[in-house]
Design a protein around this motif. Structure first.
Motif, short mmCIF file in Angstrom:
data_model
loop_
_atom_site.label_atom_id
_atom_site.label_comp_id
_atom_site.label_asym_id
_atom_site.label_seq_id
_atom_site.Cartn_x
_atom_site.Cartn_y
_atom_site.Cartn_z
N THR A 230 75.47 58.15 -9.02
CA THR A 230 74.08 57.68 -8.88
C THR A 230 73.62 56.98 -10.15
O THR A 230 72.83 56.03 -10.09
N ALA A 231 74.11 57.42 -11.31
CA ALA A 231 73.77 56.74 -12.56
C ALA A 231 74.45 55.37 -12.63
O ALA A 231 73.84 54.40 -13.09
N ARG A 232 75.71 55.29 -12.18
CA ARG A 232 76.39 54.00 -12.16
C ARG A 232 75.65 53.00 -11.28
O ARG A 232 75.45 51.84 -11.65
N LYS A 233 75.23 53.47 -10.13
CA LYS A 233 74.51 52.60 -9.19
C LYS A 233 73.17 52.14 -9.78
O LYS A 233 72.81 50.95 -9.72
N ALA A 234 72.42 53.07 -10.37
CA ALA A 234 71.11 52.73 -10.94
C ALA A 234 71.26 51.76 -12.11
O ALA A 234 70.46 50.84 -12.27
N SER A 263 85.32 44.91 -14.03
CA SER A 263 86.18 46.09 -14.14
C SER A 263 85.71 47.24 -13.26
O SER A 263 86.46 48.17 -12.98
N ARG A 264 84.44 47.17 -12.80
CA ARG A 264 83.89 48.26 -11.98
C ARG A 264 83.69 47.85 -10.53
O ARG A 264 83.17 48.65 -9.74
N ARG A 265 84.09 46.67 -10.15
CA ARG A 265 83.79 46.17 -8.80
C ARG A 265 84.57 46.91 -7.71
O ARG A 265 84.27 46.77 -6.53
N PHE A 266 85.59 47.68 -8.09
CA PHE A 266 86.36 48.45 -7.12
C PHE A 266 86.06 49.95 -7.24
O PHE A 266 86.93 50.79 -7.06
N ASP A 267 84.81 50.26 -7.56
CA ASP A 267 84.37 51.65 -7.70
C ASP A 267 84.75 52.44 -6.44
O ASP A 267 84.72 51.92 -5.32
N LYS A 268 85.12 53.70 -6.63
CA LYS A 268 85.58 54.53 -5.52
C LYS A 268 84.49 54.86 -4.51
O LYS A 268 84.77 55.24 -3.37
N VAL A 269 83.23 54.74 -4.91
CA VAL A 269 82.11 55.03 -4.01
C VAL A 269 81.60 53.71 -3.41
O VAL A 269 81.26 52.78 -4.14
N LYS A 270 81.56 53.66 -2.10
CA LYS A 270 81.27 52.40 -1.41
C LYS A 270 79.93 51.79 -1.84
O LYS A 270 79.84 50.60 -2.15
N VAL A 271 78.85 52.59 -1.84
CA VAL A 271 77.53 52.04 -2.14
C VAL A 271 77.47 51.53 -3.58
O VAL A 271 76.79 50.54 -3.88
N ARG A 273 80.15 50.40 -5.24
CA ARG A 273 81.00 49.20 -5.20
C ARG A 273 80.19 47.99 -4.74
O ARG A 273 80.26 46.91 -5.32
N GLU A 274 79.40 48.17 -3.69
CA GLU A 274 78.59 47.07 -3.16
C GLU A 274 77.54 46.63 -4.18
O GLU A 274 77.29 45.42 -4.34
N THR A 275 76.94 47.59 -4.85
CA THR A 275 75.94 47.27 -5.87
C THR A 275 76.56 46.51 -7.03
O THR A 275 75.99 45.53 -7.52
N MET A 276 77.72 46.95 -7.49
CA MET A 276 78.42 46.27 -8.58
C MET A 276 78.70 44.81 -8.23
O MET A 276 78.50 43.90 -9.05
N ASN A 277 79.15 44.58 -7.01
CA ASN A 277 79.49 43.22 -6.60
C ASN A 277 78.26 42.33 -6.46
O ASN A 277 78.30 41.15 -6.82
N ARG A 278 77.16 42.89 -5.95
CA ARG A 278 75.92 42.10 -5.88
C ARG A 278 75.44 41.73 -7.27
O ARG A 278 75.02 40.59 -7.52
N THR A 279 75.48 42.71 -8.18
CA THR A 279 75.04 42.44 -9.55
C THR A 279 75.96 41.44 -10.24
O THR A 279 75.49 40.58 -10.99
N LEU A 280 77.23 41.52 -9.98
CA LEU A 280 78.19 40.56 -10.54
C LEU A 280 77.83 39.14 -10.13
O LEU A 280 77.85 38.21 -10.96
N GLU A 281 77.48 38.96 -8.87
CA GLU A 281 77.10 37.62 -8.39
C GLU A 281 75.82 37.13 -9.08
O GLU A 281 75.68 35.94 -9.39
N LEU A 282 74.89 38.03 -9.33
CA LEU A 282 73.66 37.65 -10.02
C LEU A 282 73.95 37.20 -11.45
O LEU A 282 73.36 36.23 -11.95
N TRP A 283 74.87 37.89 -12.12
CA TRP A 283 75.19 37.50 -13.51
C TRP A 283 75.97 36.21 -13.57
O TRP A 283 75.91 35.49 -14.57
N LYS A 284 76.69 35.88 -12.53
CA LYS A 284 77.39 34.59 -12.50
C LYS A 284 76.41 33.42 -12.48
O LYS A 284 76.74 32.31 -12.89
N GLU A 285 75.18 33.69 -12.00
CA GLU A 285 74.15 32.64 -11.94
C GLU A 285 73.40 32.48 -13.26
O GLU A 285 72.63 31.53 -13.42
#
Length: 356
Positions: A230-234, A263-271, A273-285
């Protein structure tokens, strides 16, 4: 025609009706009828005195009352706020006090009702400055060691910030370093809820300074490797808000964030993982620093080869400065990254989401 009733008699009758209904909430057979009557009473209050006496009855309900009673008393604050708005301004402190004494409640439904009530108060009772509402929750976060109270205070304040028409951004900007020290402290247990609160402050522009971002971004990056999902997601959500709100100031941290999020985009927890990938796309912008640097002029570089050499050297230096290695163990933020002193959930779910 009967003579008009004296104010004292009206007050006594109001108290009697409210207390009778509160007692009926304890019985499953009369709960629905009592809740309906209390809502009717709340909607039809008209005078400052009637507000005061009604709120006193709610406030005086103690923790020994059954859960439906405790929850309904908080829900009535939501109803009052929506029905009477700024007429309740003189009583805002009493209403906040009722909420804060319920934040230790072991029933998560009661704490969730506190968050909803705080949001309603923030959006509907707008005459007092926002700090009138926010300070009690900030004080509670600072001193209370109870886990439930920490979660509740953080989520209530986050809800208030997001609901407020004018959340006093400068006030929140001054508070942010205090929250940064709290989230790194061993004594503060509700890390995920506090990270969510920090994200809400970022979302309204409360981190719009280089000094704040220079400690905040590394702090959030550290929590991407927390053992608590939950801390990783937040932390990832808060980083996403940094990328969205502070594109210009955030560019210095782009390489660090991209590396750590990758490095965290393949997190073992699905929710997560999805948050990491959304945030990654935002930082690419977020624009890179190199995108805002013009090609060196002839006066700076004597030849094309020399110019290229300078650019390569600079890029190499920047890469070393912002290099980040994902920690392997549970992390707390190093002391040398503490916020400068002058720098101006219920999120912890009880069941783990599915994996893929």
């Amino acid at each position: 025609m009967s003579p008009p009733r004296k104010p004292a008699a009206v007050t006594s009758d109001l108290k009697h009706r409210v207390i009778t209904c509160l007692n009926k909430l304890s019985d499953r057979d009369t709960l629905s009828v009592a809740a309906t009557e209390l809502e009717s009473i709340a909607k039809n209050l008209t005078s400052p005195d009637s507000f005061l006496h009604f709120l006193n009855c709610i406030h005086n309900t103690d923790s020994s009352s059954k859960s439906p009673v405790r929850k309904q008393c908080v829900c009535l604050l939501t109803l009052l706020s929506r029905c009477h708005g700024n007429s309740l301004s003189p009583h805002l402190s009493k209403m906040i006090s009722t909420i804060t004494r319920r934040l230790r409640d072991p029933d998560s439904a009661v704490r969730s009702a506190c968050v909803e009530a705080t949001s309603a108060m923030s959006s509907q009772i707008t005459d007092p400055p926002f700090s009138t509402l926010s300070r009690p929750f900030i004080d509670l976060l600072t001193v209370d060691q109870d886990f439930n109270a920490q979660i509740g205070a953080a989520l209530c304040l986050a809800a208030a910030i997001e609901a407020a028409p004018e959340p006093e951004v400068e006030h929140l900007r001054k508070v942010l370093p205090r929250l940064g020290k709290l989230v790194k402290g061993e004594g503060f247990k509700a890390k995920a809820a506090l990270l969510s609160l920090i994200g809400s402050i970022v979302g309204v522009g409360g981190a719009s300074s280089k000094g704040l971002l220079d400690w905040l971004v590394p702090c959030l990056v550290e929590f991407l490797s927390s053992e608590d999902w939950t801390a990783r997601k937040a932390a990832a959500e808060a980083l996403g808000k940094v990328a969205t709100m502070e594109k210009k100031l955030a560019r210095e941290h782009k390489a660090t964030c991209l590396t750590s999020l990758e490095s965290r985009r393949f997190d073992k927890v699905k929710v997560v993982r999805e948050t990491m990938n959304r945030t990654l796309e935002l930082w690419k912008e977020v624009p890179s620093i190199s995108e805002e640097i013009s090609v060196p002029s002839q006066s700076t570089c004597s030849s094309t080869d020399n110019a290229a050499g300078i650019c390569i050297s600079t890029a190499s230096k920047n890469s070393k400065d912002i290099d980040f290695k994902t920690p392997l163990s549970k992390k707390t933020v190093p002391a040398n990254r503490s916020p400068p002193p002058d720098a101006s959930f219920d999120s912890c779910q009880k069941t783990k989401p599915g994996k893929e």
